[in-house]
Design an enzyme around this catalytic site. Structure first.
Site, PDB file in Angstrom:
ATOM      1  N   ASP A 270      96.881 -73.255  39.310  1.00 36.38           N
ATOM      2  CA  ASP A 270      96.492 -72.045  40.037  1.00 36.38           C
ATOM      3  C   ASP A 270      95.550 -71.229  39.144  1.00 36.38           C
ATOM      4  OD1 ASP A 270      96.214 -70.118  41.961  1.00 36.38           O
ATOM      5  OD2 ASP A 270      98.335 -69.778  42.274  1.00 36.38           O
TER       6      ASP A 270
HETATM    7  C1  BGC Z   1      96.544 -68.012  44.512  1.00 34.67           C
HETATM    8  C2  BGC Z   1      96.359 -69.370  45.145  1.00 34.67           C
HETATM    9  C3  BGC Z   1      94.938 -69.533  45.608  1.00 34.67           C
HETATM   10  C4  BGC Z   1      94.029 -69.334  44.425  1.00 34.67           C
HETATM   11  C5  BGC Z   1      92.572 -69.530  44.740  1.00 34.67           C
HETATM   12  C6  BGC Z   1      95.488 -67.706  43.482  1.00 34.67           C
HETATM   13  O1  BGC Z   1      95.517 -66.375  43.092  1.00 34.67           O
HETATM   14  O2  BGC Z   1      97.831 -67.942  43.940  1.00 34.67           O
HETATM   15  O3  BGC Z   1      97.275 -69.522  46.201  1.00 34.67           O
HETATM   16  O4  BGC Z   1      94.756 -70.785  46.195  1.00 34.67           O
HETATM   17  O5  BGC Z   1      94.199 -68.018  43.939  1.00 34.67           O
HETATM   18  O6  BGC Z   1      92.069 -68.484  45.474  1.00 34.67           O
END
Ligand code: BGC
Length: 752
Positions: A270
């Site tokens: 993530d």
């Molecule tokens: C989130 C994810 C997301 C990623 C990309 C993160 O802050 O936890 O779920 O896919 O950002 O935007």
């Protein structure tokens, strides 16, 4: 064919993908390999010189958040025509519940219990996203969510592992289609691996502690289902789990995911979560963080650049091996081959349907209709109504008050995670009511007032106007709830009631004595105990998306009938959280007889005067609405629940049936749910577990026999040795319209 001249010599579309990956890998420098493992952000809308240079140098494997078509095509051009080996880019974007056509939030979609609809909605989302060159999305989010304080519950399919698994697979199928190389198919991502939904106190990013047995039986279950189904990618979570952050947890991603489950897809971290291993205090610096992420088998780093900055050094120091790097990069290249990007890296939107076209909007409306849950529909005790208030009848109404900040707010009905959604495509409740009046040429006078400016407004200044509107009308529709910004990532709440002055507004309107329908738009289940008796009907619409207005209005006026069922338990009061239907029995389970309210305890009562069972002193032990609950405009009766296989041997099939009768006068759809309980096992098992469900259409007065068959493998669970076992013994089985049914049959599972 648009292959780079260099690649042309050794690559050929007809070769097996494995061979193509090997060939390509054999020609890559170490720097190019590490480049593939980096995902960088770009949402500039143009290709900067610096980024172009990095792509050309093979330093980037994927871009996140660029959705300008020309820019994306320009990036792919540099990657495939100007870089040494011509490797195309993965273009990632969060397409969580729609791209331009916005569907209900995933929690709302889950309330439909309709995998087919969810599959179609995801497919439309993929088609729309693909018009901009996006080929990878970060959905479905399949975190089991038992805590509505957690803002990200909105993105989830709720509290149940089985429902989440089935709907997660459907969503993934919708994005990926049967072949990732299909035009308009995009790679999906199972996230967040794992345990993220168990954040302590529901505060986002917070620590999680989940015993391994619970982890395997509950939280990992949907991830296993998605791995088995063949989802292209996994994302590791932000949270630390039992002391080890998920993005540096080799036990999770290597031992469980790769070795036990034999998952061969790609794993991405993530956003910044590898770098944040040091913030967790798990590693001392970026270099150690890169090593931990790498050792956990994370193929690609999202946003932060610890791989780019340190993998080469780690390799030269002998801390990681080239074979490991090759293995990780192979996963990335394989995905690019599977997506057909080497054959067609560029996007021609003309090959894809138009954005927000009428079919897409019709599907969004259908999904929103199926997502709404009718929680209450009756006259107030001792009040004016003898009949259910809904559906409203145009013939019987001369005037209608439409009150609340969300009655005509195209933005707020969209919900969280709508990076690309636009208010201009929304149709609101008010506009849909006006349309209905125009279409039917009815003489219905509308009285409209917001009452409060937005959901957090604490001022009562708007009450007077709202009360006047109600007083002049035959009935009132109030559209209240939570603004989109009150749920989603980093938007957790410590209380989950209707915020601001909305409860007081309901009280003020209720004092007019007019019949009230409350429509709630929210990103989570809210506590409704304070207001439930003040309204006559409640339609829970979650954040319903672009077509929320027409969907709700069809339901309010009976063009459509509600069929949604809750994917989460609604607590009576906040302090009951976590409250979920599939809890354990405890050694002292509470019953109606043993549940004592503190107001009923005598003064100076001795300690043992209480029921001594697992309850709270100041609220009932049951929820306000159980998991699986939802009303329609007709009534359904379950009868003659029968077990057709009272004794089944391991590996066999459990068969049971029930008769369901539509006892009302309207056609309806009923989500019929099958639950089981394993009475004695080597580890304690939940008091009920959803094992199957079916949506059944019933004409007025129609009776149908609904038969379920489940393989005994469905009764398997992880034992103390963390082995997946099915144990012989006695079981209970329910087939019912929600999880609170008390009517069960029994069967015995025998050794072969
Ligand atoms: C989130 C994810 C997301 C990623 C990309 C993160 O802050 O936890 O779920 O896919 O950002 O935007």
């Amino acid at each position: 064919m648009s292959l780079s001249p260099n690649l042309h010599l050794v690559d050929n579309e007809k070769m097996p993908t494995e061979q193509r990956v090997k060939n390509l890998l054999s020609r890559m420098t170490i720097a190019e390999k590490i480049g593939q493992m980096s995902q960088v952000q770009s949402y500039a809308g143009w290709l900067t010189d610096e980024l172009a240079a990095d792509i050309k140098a093979g330093k980037i494997g994927s871009i996140i958040n660029e959705v300008d078509l020309d820019t994306v095509n320009a990036m792919q051009y540099v990657a495939t025509k100007e870089s040494r080996l011509g490797i195309p880019l993965l273009i990632g974007r969060d397409v969580i519940h729609g791209f331009k056509t916005i569907f209900p939030i995933p929690l709302g979609q889950a309330a439909s219990w309709q995998p087919d609809l969810i599959r179609q909605a995801a497919h439309v989302s993929a088609l729309e996203a693909a018009t901009t060159g996006v080929n990878w999305t970060f959905a479905p989010m399949i975190d089991i969510s038992r805590d509505p304080r957690w803002g990200r519950i909105a993105e989830s399919f709720g509290e149940d592992p089985y429902l989440t698994s089935v709907l997660g697979v459907a969503m993934s199928e919708g994005y990926q289609t049967e072949d990732l190389a299909n035009t308009g198919a995009i790679a999906a991502c199972a996230k967040h691996f794992v345990g993220y939904g168990a954040a302590e106190s529901g505060r986002d990013y917070n620590t999680t502690n989940i015993p391994e047995n619970e982890l395997r039986n509950v939280y990992l279950k949907p991830f296993k289902a998605l791995a088995d189904h063949g989802i292209a990618t996994f994302m590791t979570a932000f949270n630390d789990l039992n002391g080890v952050p998920a993005s540096g947890n080799d036990w999770l991603t290597q031992t469980v995911l790769r070795e036990e489950w034999q998952y061969s897809g790609m794993v991405v971290s993530d956003w910044d979560s590898i770098k944040e291993l040091s913030v967790h205090g798990f590693t001392a610096n970026d270099k150690e963080a890169a090593l931990a992420g790498f050792n956990a088998g994370i193929n690609m780093e999202m946003a932060s650049s610890t791989y780019q900055d340190h993998l080469l050094t780690l390799l030269s120091e002998g801390k990681i091996s080239l074979a490991q790097i090759d293995d990780m990069v192979s996963g990335i290249l394989k995905l690019k081959f599977d997506l057909g990007l080497f054959e067609q890296p560029f996007t021609n939107p003309e090959q894809l349907p138009e954005l927000v076209n009428p079919q897409h909007l019709a599907l969004a409306k259908e999904t929103a209709i199926k997502s709404c849950v009718l929680l209450k529909n009756q006259g107030q005790t001792g009040s004016k109504l003898s009949q259910p208030l809904l559906p409203l009848s145009l013939d019987k109404l001369n005037s209608l008050a439409v009150i609340g900040p969300f009655a005509d707010d195209g933005y707020e009905q969209l919900g969280t995670w709508i990076f690309d959604g636009e208010e201009q495509h929304s149709q609101t409740c008010l506009s849909a009511i006006k349309q209905l009046i125009a279409d039917t040429d009815t003489d219905l006078t509308l009285h409209v007032a917001k009452g409060v400016e937005n959901s957090r407004t604490t001022s009562c200044d708007g009450f007077e106007q709202a009360v006047n509107c109600a007083a002049q009308s035959d009935a009132v529709v109030m559209v209240l709830g939570e603004e989109s910004i009150l749920s989603g990532e980093a938007h957790s709440r410590s209380t989950i009631d209707l915020p601001g002055a909305q409860e007081q507004l309901i009280e003020a309107i209720s004092a007019t004595g007019k019949p009230i329908v409350l429509v709630i738009m929210a990103g989570r289940q809210l506590t409704l105990g304070n207001i439930i008796d003040k309204v006559d009907a409640i339609l829970y619409a979650w954040h319903p998306g672009s077509m929320g207005g027409p969907a709700i209005v069809d339901l309010l006026f009976g063009t459509a009938a509600p069929s949604g069922k809750l994917p989460v338990t609604f607590p009576r009061v906040l302090g009951q959280i976590p409250i979920y239907y599939n809890q354990k029995n405890t050694g002292r389970p509470v019953t109606d007889a043993s549940c004592i309210h503190m107001n009923d305890i005598e003064a100076r009562a001795p300690q043992t005067s209480l029921g001594m069972t697992a309850s709270h002193l100041d609220t009932h032990y049951t929820p306000l609405f159980p998991f699986g609950f939802g009303l329609s405009y007709s009534t359904v009766e379950y009868s003659n629940l029968t077990i057709l296989t009272p004794s089944v041997s391991l590996g066999g099939t459990v068969k049971a049936c029930v008769e369901i009768t539509n006892t009302g006068s309207r056609e309806m759809e009923e989500v019929v749910q099958l639950y089981t309980r394993d009475l004695v096992a080597s580890v304690t098992r939940p008091v009920k577990e959803l094992k199957a469900f079916k949506t059944v259409k019933l004409a007025a007065k129609e009776r149908q026999t609904v038969v379920f068959e489940i393989n005994t493998d469905e009764l398997a669970f992880y034992n103390r040795q963390m082995q997946l076992v099915t144990e012989a013994g006695d079981f209970q089985l329910w087939i019912a319209g929600d999880s609170a049914s008390t009517n069960y049959v029994e069967f015995t599972l025998t050794e072969n």
